[in-house]
Motif scaffolding. Structure first.
Motif, mmCIF file in Angstrom:
data_model
loop_
_atom_site.group_PDB
_atom_site.id
_atom_site.type_symbol
_atom_site.label_atom_id
_atom_site.label_comp_id
_atom_site.label_asym_id
_atom_site.label_seq_id
_atom_site.Cartn_x
_atom_site.Cartn_y
_atom_site.Cartn_z
ATOM 1 N N TRP A 29 -31.296 65.915 -70.598
ATOM 2 C CA TRP A 29 -32.447 65.427 -69.877
ATOM 3 C C TRP A 29 -32.313 63.879 -69.706
ATOM 4 O O TRP A 29 -32.301 63.221 -70.717
ATOM 5 N N ASN A 30 -32.087 63.373 -68.576
ATOM 6 C CA ASN A 30 -31.732 62.084 -68.274
ATOM 7 C C ASN A 30 -32.388 61.631 -66.866
ATOM 8 O O ASN A 30 -31.514 61.088 -66.024
ATOM 9 N N PRO A 31 -33.515 61.518 -66.988
ATOM 10 C CA PRO A 31 -34.141 61.087 -65.623
ATOM 11 C C PRO A 31 -34.035 59.701 -65.358
ATOM 12 O O PRO A 31 -34.021 59.272 -64.097
ATOM 13 N N THR A 32 -33.531 58.914 -65.969
ATOM 14 C CA THR A 32 -33.466 57.274 -65.883
ATOM 15 C C THR A 32 -31.900 57.068 -65.778
ATOM 16 O O THR A 32 -31.648 55.914 -65.720
ATOM 17 N N ALA A 33 -31.118 57.952 -65.704
ATOM 18 C CA ALA A 33 -29.535 57.824 -65.479
ATOM 19 C C ALA A 33 -29.175 56.542 -66.541
ATOM 20 O O ALA A 33 -28.124 56.051 -66.201
ATOM 21 N N ALA A 34 -29.342 56.707 -67.857
ATOM 22 C CA ALA A 34 -28.966 56.035 -68.937
ATOM 23 C C ALA A 34 -27.758 56.573 -69.591
ATOM 24 O O ALA A 34 -27.564 57.839 -69.316
ATOM 25 N N LYS A 35 -27.000 56.002 -70.392
ATOM 26 C CA LYS A 35 -25.790 56.500 -71.067
ATOM 27 C C LYS A 35 -26.422 57.093 -72.324
ATOM 28 O O LYS A 35 -27.673 56.807 -72.840
ATOM 29 N N HIS A 36 -25.608 57.892 -73.192
ATOM 30 C CA HIS A 36 -26.027 58.666 -74.191
ATOM 31 C C HIS A 36 -26.040 57.664 -75.505
ATOM 32 O O HIS A 36 -25.287 57.101 -75.612
ATOM 33 N N GLY A 37 -27.176 57.949 -76.293
ATOM 34 C CA GLY A 37 -27.088 57.386 -77.567
ATOM 35 C C GLY A 37 -27.850 56.246 -77.762
ATOM 36 O O GLY A 37 -27.872 55.258 -76.953
ATOM 37 N N THR A 38 -28.559 56.033 -78.774
ATOM 38 C CA THR A 38 -29.103 54.874 -79.214
ATOM 39 C C THR A 38 -28.297 53.675 -79.868
ATOM 40 O O THR A 38 -28.931 52.725 -79.939
ATOM 41 N N MET A 39 -27.176 53.846 -80.005
ATOM 42 C CA MET A 39 -26.153 52.888 -80.520
ATOM 43 C C MET A 39 -25.457 52.644 -79.190
ATOM 44 O O MET A 39 -24.549 51.547 -79.391
ATOM 45 N N ASN A 40 -25.646 53.198 -78.237
ATOM 46 C CA ASN A 40 -24.928 52.627 -76.994
ATOM 47 C C ASN A 40 -25.808 51.390 -75.985
ATOM 48 O O ASN A 40 -26.998 51.775 -75.924
ATOM 49 N N GLY A 97 -41.987 56.525 -72.036
ATOM 50 C CA GLY A 97 -41.475 56.672 -70.500
ATOM 51 C C GLY A 97 -41.570 58.042 -70.107
ATOM 52 O O GLY A 97 -41.449 58.327 -69.045
ATOM 53 N N ALA A 98 -41.142 58.884 -71.167
ATOM 54 C CA ALA A 98 -40.883 60.428 -70.851
ATOM 55 C C ALA A 98 -42.398 61.036 -70.196
ATOM 56 O O ALA A 98 -43.258 60.682 -70.603
ATOM 57 N N THR A 99 -42.080 61.971 -69.364
ATOM 58 C CA THR A 99 -43.305 62.493 -68.946
ATOM 59 C C THR A 99 -43.392 64.130 -69.116
ATOM 60 O O THR A 99 -42.279 64.709 -68.849
ATOM 61 N N GLY A 143 -33.317 62.699 -73.288
ATOM 62 C CA GLY A 143 -32.985 63.648 -73.936
ATOM 63 C C GLY A 143 -32.292 63.468 -75.181
ATOM 64 O O GLY A 143 -32.409 64.333 -75.974
ATOM 65 N N ASP A 144 -32.211 62.379 -75.568
ATOM 66 C CA ASP A 144 -31.604 61.841 -76.886
ATOM 67 C C ASP A 144 -32.775 61.985 -77.815
ATOM 68 O O ASP A 144 -33.769 61.321 -78.038
ATOM 69 N N HIS A 197 -31.137 67.792 -78.814
ATOM 70 C CA HIS A 197 -31.194 67.123 -77.453
ATOM 71 C C HIS A 197 -32.097 68.006 -76.490
ATOM 72 O O HIS A 197 -32.172 69.388 -76.814
ATOM 73 N N VAL A 198 -32.719 67.230 -75.588
ATOM 74 C CA VAL A 198 -33.662 67.988 -74.658
ATOM 75 C C VAL A 198 -32.567 68.085 -73.500
ATOM 76 O O VAL A 198 -32.059 67.306 -73.115
#
Length: 180
Positions: free
Chosen positions: A98-109, A137-139, A116-117, A79-80
């Protein structure tokens, strides 16, 4: 006349080829001319070299590559992390993912993934493993913000779903991204 038509056809073909190249550069993930780059030298908790991570600006996101070495064989979460610090022995100074968009963890979530995933790192018996992924979308500005960011390898596989870290266990290798 045949020569003129041949020359004209050649010119049209060249123009179409160039137009195709321009279109390709605009596709997500394509290299950005003069794009920013950052490098992280990975170390284990005892300070031994553990490989290298790179982050490269591409069209529409950032491409991350991790080339690990000296890491235990098996599957490891990668992870980042949001803070550019790798204080041993547990590397908790790197903070959370690293989670600037406040999403949940994981590609299966269904509410993930966050930026950061990364995919799981599979390390062979020789201690080496490689992953590469483009995060849309990452910068680079976000990655190299005031407190920086770090690449992390975890002790266990990431289940790709459980928030906040995929049950990936302790932190076994870390590197701080530096512009380069």
């Amino acid at each position: 006349m045949a020569r003129s038509l041949g020359t004209a056809a050649l010119g049209v073909g060249a123009a179409l080829a160039l137009a195709g190249c321009e279109r390709k550069e605009l596709e997500a993930g394509a290299p950005v001319s003069g794009g920013a780059r950052a490098v992280a030298s990975m170390v284990t908790s005892d300070g031994a070299p553990a490989g290298r991570a790179t982050a490269t600006e591409v069209a529409g996101g950032v491409r991350f590559t991790l080339d690990a070495m000296g890491v235990p064989a098996g599957t490891h979460g990668a992870h980042v992390h949001m803070t550019g610090r790798c204080d041993g022995p547990d590397f908790t100074s790197a903070g959370g993912h690293w989670n600037p968009t406040a999403a949940k963890h994981g590609t299966m979530n269904p509410q993930g993934p966050h930026q950061g995933d990364l995919p799981n790192l599979i390390v062979g018996t020789d201690g080496r493993g490689t992953i590469g992924i483009t995060i849309p979308g990452a910068t680079m500005a976000g990655l190299l913000d005031a407190d920086g960011s770090a690449m992390m390898v975890h002790a266990n596989a990431d289940d790709l779903m459980t928030d906040p870290s995929g049950n990936s266990g302790g932190r076994i290798a870390c590197g701080v991204f530096q512009p380069g």
